[in-house]
Design a protein around this motif. Structure first.
Motif, PDB file in Angstrom:
ATOM      1  N   UNK A 104       0.822  -1.200  -0.090  1.00 49.59           N
ATOM      2  CA  UNK A 104      -0.083  -0.053  -0.015  1.00 49.59           C
ATOM      3  C   UNK A 104       0.834   1.347   0.047  1.00 49.59           C
ATOM      4  N   UNK A 105       2.187   1.219  -0.621  1.00 49.90           N
ATOM      5  CA  UNK A 105       2.911   2.290  -0.819  1.00 49.90           C
ATOM      6  C   UNK A 105       3.750   2.961   0.455  1.00 49.90           C
ATOM      7  N   UNK A 137      17.311  12.987  -9.494  1.00 51.07           N
ATOM      8  CA  UNK A 137      17.687  11.895 -10.294  1.00 51.07           C
ATOM      9  C   UNK A 137      16.796  10.479 -10.156  1.00 51.07           C
ATOM     10  N   UNK A 138      16.707  10.177  -8.782  1.00 50.95           N
ATOM     11  CA  UNK A 138      15.819   8.902  -8.946  1.00 50.95           C
ATOM     12  C   UNK A 138      14.113   9.192  -9.262  1.00 50.95           C
ATOM     13  N   UNK A 139      13.683  10.351  -9.260  1.00 51.73           N
ATOM     14  CA  UNK A 139      12.304  10.666  -9.821  1.00 51.73           C
ATOM     15  C   UNK A 139      12.445  10.346 -11.273  1.00 51.73           C
ATOM     16  N   UNK A 154      -2.680  12.577  -5.613  1.00 49.70           N
ATOM     17  CA  UNK A 154      -3.072  13.068  -7.083  1.00 49.70           C
ATOM     18  C   UNK A 154      -2.731  12.046  -7.953  1.00 49.70           C
ATOM     19  N   UNK A 155      -1.960  10.821  -7.470  1.00 51.47           N
ATOM     20  CA  UNK A 155      -1.393  10.266  -8.392  1.00 51.47           C
ATOM     21  C   UNK A 155      -1.916   8.653  -8.699  1.00 51.47           C
ATOM     22  N   UNK A 156      -1.906   7.918  -9.680  1.00 48.75           N
ATOM     23  CA  UNK A 156      -2.401   6.555  -9.832  1.00 48.75           C
ATOM     24  C   UNK A 156      -1.695   5.500  -8.973  1.00 48.75           C
ATOM     25  N   UNK A 157      -2.346   4.563  -8.840  1.00 49.60           N
ATOM     26  CA  UNK A 157      -1.377   3.455  -7.892  1.00 49.60           C
ATOM     27  C   UNK A 157      -0.151   3.345  -8.312  1.00 49.60           C
ATOM     28  N   UNK A 158       0.050   2.993  -9.812  1.00 46.38           N
ATOM     29  CA  UNK A 158       1.262   2.498 -10.542  1.00 46.38           C
ATOM     30  C   UNK A 158       2.315   3.725 -10.196  1.00 46.38           C
ATOM     31  N   UNK A 159       1.685   4.840 -10.312  1.00 43.50           N
ATOM     32  CA  UNK A 159       2.684   6.210 -10.268  1.00 43.50           C
ATOM     33  C   UNK A 159       3.332   6.244  -8.560  1.00 43.50           C
ATOM     34  N   UNK A 160       2.160   5.947  -7.734  1.00 42.95           N
ATOM     35  CA  UNK A 160       2.717   6.272  -6.232  1.00 42.95           C
ATOM     36  C   UNK A 160       3.695   4.757  -6.044  1.00 42.95           C
ATOM     37  N   UNK A 161       3.444   3.730  -6.564  1.00 47.16           N
ATOM     38  CA  UNK A 161       4.395   2.552  -6.207  1.00 47.16           C
ATOM     39  C   UNK A 161       5.596   2.743  -6.947  1.00 47.16           C
ATOM     40  N   UNK A 162       5.787   3.717  -8.110  1.00 46.00           N
ATOM     41  CA  UNK A 162       7.079   4.150  -8.643  1.00 46.00           C
ATOM     42  C   UNK A 162       7.826   5.011  -7.570  1.00 46.00           C
ATOM     43  N   UNK A 163       6.882   5.982  -7.110  1.00 46.82           N
ATOM     44  CA  UNK A 163       7.607   6.754  -6.192  1.00 46.82           C
ATOM     45  C   UNK A 163       8.244   6.268  -4.715  1.00 46.82           C
ATOM     46  N   UNK A 164       7.504   5.346  -4.362  1.00 43.81           N
ATOM     47  CA  UNK A 164       7.682   4.228  -3.137  1.00 43.81           C
ATOM     48  C   UNK A 164       9.130   3.602  -3.687  1.00 43.81           C
ATOM     49  N   UNK A 165       9.218   3.236  -4.858  1.00 44.50           N
ATOM     50  CA  UNK A 165      10.526   2.762  -5.054  1.00 44.50           C
ATOM     51  C   UNK A 165      11.600   3.517  -5.418  1.00 44.50           C
ATOM     52  N   UNK A 166      11.501   4.766  -5.908  1.00 40.66           N
ATOM     53  CA  UNK A 166      12.271   5.824  -5.777  1.00 40.66           C
ATOM     54  C   UNK A 166      12.776   6.165  -4.565  1.00 40.66           C
ATOM     55  N   UNK A 167      11.907   6.267  -3.733  1.00 37.31           N
ATOM     56  CA  UNK A 167      12.262   6.894  -2.419  1.00 37.31           C
ATOM     57  C   UNK A 167      13.024   5.961  -1.410  1.00 37.31           C
ATOM     58  N   UNK A 168      12.960   4.356  -1.667  1.00 40.23           N
ATOM     59  CA  UNK A 168      13.828   3.651  -1.061  1.00 40.23           C
ATOM     60  C   UNK A 168      15.149   3.655  -1.939  1.00 40.23           C
ATOM     61  N   UNK A 169      15.123   3.688  -3.281  1.00 40.73           N
ATOM     62  CA  UNK A 169      16.351   3.773  -3.985  1.00 40.73           C
ATOM     63  C   UNK A 169      17.270   4.737  -3.672  1.00 40.73           C
TER      64      UNK A 169
END
Ligand SMILES: Nc1ncnc2c1ncn2[C@@H]1O[C@H](COP(=O)(O)OP(=O)(O)OP(=O)(O)O)[C@@H](O)[C@H]1O
Ligand SMILES: [Mg+2]
Lengths: 277, 272
Positions: A104-105, A137-139, A154-169
């Protein structure tokens, strides 16, 4: 909402040299929950060693303890038996060298995409300008530069999950722990996220542990697939039933006969594990 | 055009209803209606007189007596008391609510006392407060503080307890130290609930104001109303009631707009 498959922004300069900090070691690991109806053995006797930079998927029926293991590695739960080490050090609490991606991001809704991604580096005392640069850079890597100033809501689920991945990377973790990260996404978005994760794994050199209910996803992404079985509700603690190496060479094709053969082999193990020990 | 269409329509409905109330009021006064609860409309001043008096209360020049133009002095004194009592309540209740929501030991310690004091209404405090504090501004501020304190505390407490454990886990795995979690995650995540508590507390502050100013104070909207009662001036009472209503409404708008201004686009205040 789905996003276009090909949004590979920049490629990652490997920040991380694959070294021993990415080694994961589980020895005789058990977890007993104290519940109102007495102690419950969620998992028991789990042995697993994951080499630095390796990609391991964990599959198994519901309740067999996949999340429990991941949460122990994350430091959110304390194991009650055995040895848990990451990078040769015992795991006691959560830490930035073990990045977690939740189904759930878990994004901070009051922070923009950019602020979410630079949160980790800032917590780790990186200077404001360096953290900003790193977040940008990660965004870009996850293809969300246009959305950097949006809020997660304001983002779709897929986009939120990409943010979550960028956040940990952006925290440059040695180990990436992912619990059904694409479970809430539609099939198309899911496929594109799998491609991206594969690319990111190669480029970052991080060790990845991915819990998934999709055997196809596991075989597509992993070097080895851990099949778990049992579970407290079966009267047997969750445990590792088998570890299946995936030795498919080159670009993996989910329609290739050898791919399907591995899939069938794992499916048989998963289904045999339901109900029985 | 279609953008303000529905909004304008709603405004017209609301304004129309207020006009209807004013009309009924006027008819009722002229016709000396007796309503439910034995309300004798004939004892009320008609709306036009009240409007005239309100103008005089604000700007003077109509009746030119001690009442004329005195609104701002009363409003200023009352606003300061509301601000002081409400500010003190917020400053105590928010940190306490966050600590109670996060630390079971703090909750266990304070919860019984909170539940014992909370049901005591401000009206029951008045006699005691007059004896141990005495007449005056301080007693009023104290009454406002204890009344606004509990809604702010309870809203903060429940908002804090409802903060998703996922967000705390996320903060920890990103390298936040456990103490940092309180300010970095718990407070922002609980902010919409805290703001709700603040709004309830501020509304209550204006209610309690009249109670506090009823005793031994000569400036303030509440004292003005009490004086009007002694003089049997229903028109002045009604004017005072209207001013308090408007002041309460405006202070709520001011609070919400101020917070929205401070937070910018950040989704920290519930839409209202
Ligand atoms: N906090 C807890 N208290 C008591 N029992 C728990 C707790 N968390 C998990 N369990 C039990 O531990 C067992 C393993 O749960 P876990 O969530 O790890 O399974 P899972 O493999 O991740 O399942 P799923 O595929 O449904 O996510 C289950 O029987 C569950 O009921
Ligand atoms: Mg799970």
């Amino acid at each position: 909402m789905t996003e276009k498959t090909a949004t590979p922004g920049a490629t990652v300069r490997p920040h991380r040299v694959v070294d021993e900090s990415g080694r994961v070691l589980l020895q005789g690991v058990g977890k007993q929950y104290a519940t109102r109806r007495g102690p419950v053995d969620a998992v028991a006797d789990v042995d697993l060693e994951v080499a630095p930079g390796e990609f391991v998927a964990v599959v198994g029926a519901s309740g067999c303890g996949k999340s429990t293991l991941l949460r122990i590695l994350a430091g959110f739960e304390r194991h009650t038996a055995g040895v848990v080490e990451v990078g040769g050090r015992p795991v006691r609490r959560p830490g930035p060298e073990r990045g977690v991606v939740f189904q759930d991001y878990g994004l901070f809704p009051w922070l923009t995409v950019a602020e979410n991604v630079r949160y980790g580096p800032r917590q780790r005392r990186m200077s404001r300008t360096a953290a900003k640069r790193r977040a940008a850079e990660y965004i870009e890597i996850v293809g969300l530069t246009r959305f950097a100033d949006r809020y997660p809501g304001e983002l779709s689920g897929g986009m939120q999950q990409r943010v979550a991945i960028a956040r940990v990377l952006a925290n440059d973790p040695a180990v990436l722990l992912m619990d059904e990260p694409f479970g809430a996404l539609d099939a198309l978005t899911r496929t594109s996220m799998q491609h991206e994760l594969r690319r990111l794994h190669v480029e970052t050199g991080a060790t990845v542990l991915l819990v998934t209910h999709s055997i196809e996803e596991a075989v597509y992404l992993a070097d080895r697939v851990v099949v778990m079985a049992g579970g407290a509700s079966h009267g047997v603690p969750g445990h590792v039933k088998e570890v299946v190496p995936v030795t498919l060479a080159g670009e993996r094709d989910v329609n290739a006969p050898d791919f399907n053969a591995v899939e069938r082999q794992i499916a048989a193990l998963v289904h045999a594990g339901v109900g029985a020990g | 055009m279609s953008r303000w269409g529905p909004a304008a329509g709603r405004f017209a409905l609301g304004a129309g209803f207020i006009a209807f109330i004013l009309l009924m009021w006027d008819l009722g006064v002229r016709g000396e209606w007796v309503l439910l609860f034995d309300i004798k409309m004939g004892f009320l001043p008609p709306p036009v007189d009240v409007a005239k008096l309100l103008w005089d209360f604000a700007f003077g020049g109509v009746y030119d007596d001690a009442f004329s133009g005195s609104l701002w002095g009363h409003l200023g004194a009352s606003s300061l008391r509301v601000l002081a009592g409400f500010g003190l309540a917020a400053a105590l209740a928010i940190p306490l609510g966050v600590l109670m929501g996060r630390f079971p030991l703090v909750l266990a310690t304070l919860d019984p006392a909170v539940n014992l004091f909370r049901p005591i209404p401000a009206t029951a405090w008045v006699p005691l407060v007059l004896l141990i504090i005495g007449f005056g501004s301080q007693a009023t501020i104290f009454l406002i503080t204890i009344s606004a304190f509990f809604p702010i505390l309870l809203n903060t407490l429940s908002a804090t307890r409802e903060v998703s454990p996922r967000l705390v886990e996320a903060a920890l795995m990103l390298g936040t130290r456990p103490i940092g979690v309180l300010l970095k995650v718990v407070v922002p995540a609980a902010t919409p609930g805290i703001v709700s508590g603040l709004r309830i507390g501020l509304g209550l502050a204006w209610v309690i104001l009249v109670l506090g100013e009823s005793n031994g104070i000569d400036t303030g909207l509440g004292s003005m109303i009490m004086l009007a009662r002694e003089q049997v001036r229903t028109d002045r009472i009604v004017v005072g009631m209207i001013v308090i209503g408007v002041a309460g409404y405006l202070s709520d708008r001011l609070l919400v707009l101020g917070l929205k201004g401070a937070f910018g686009r950040r989704p920290l205040v519930r839409a209202s």
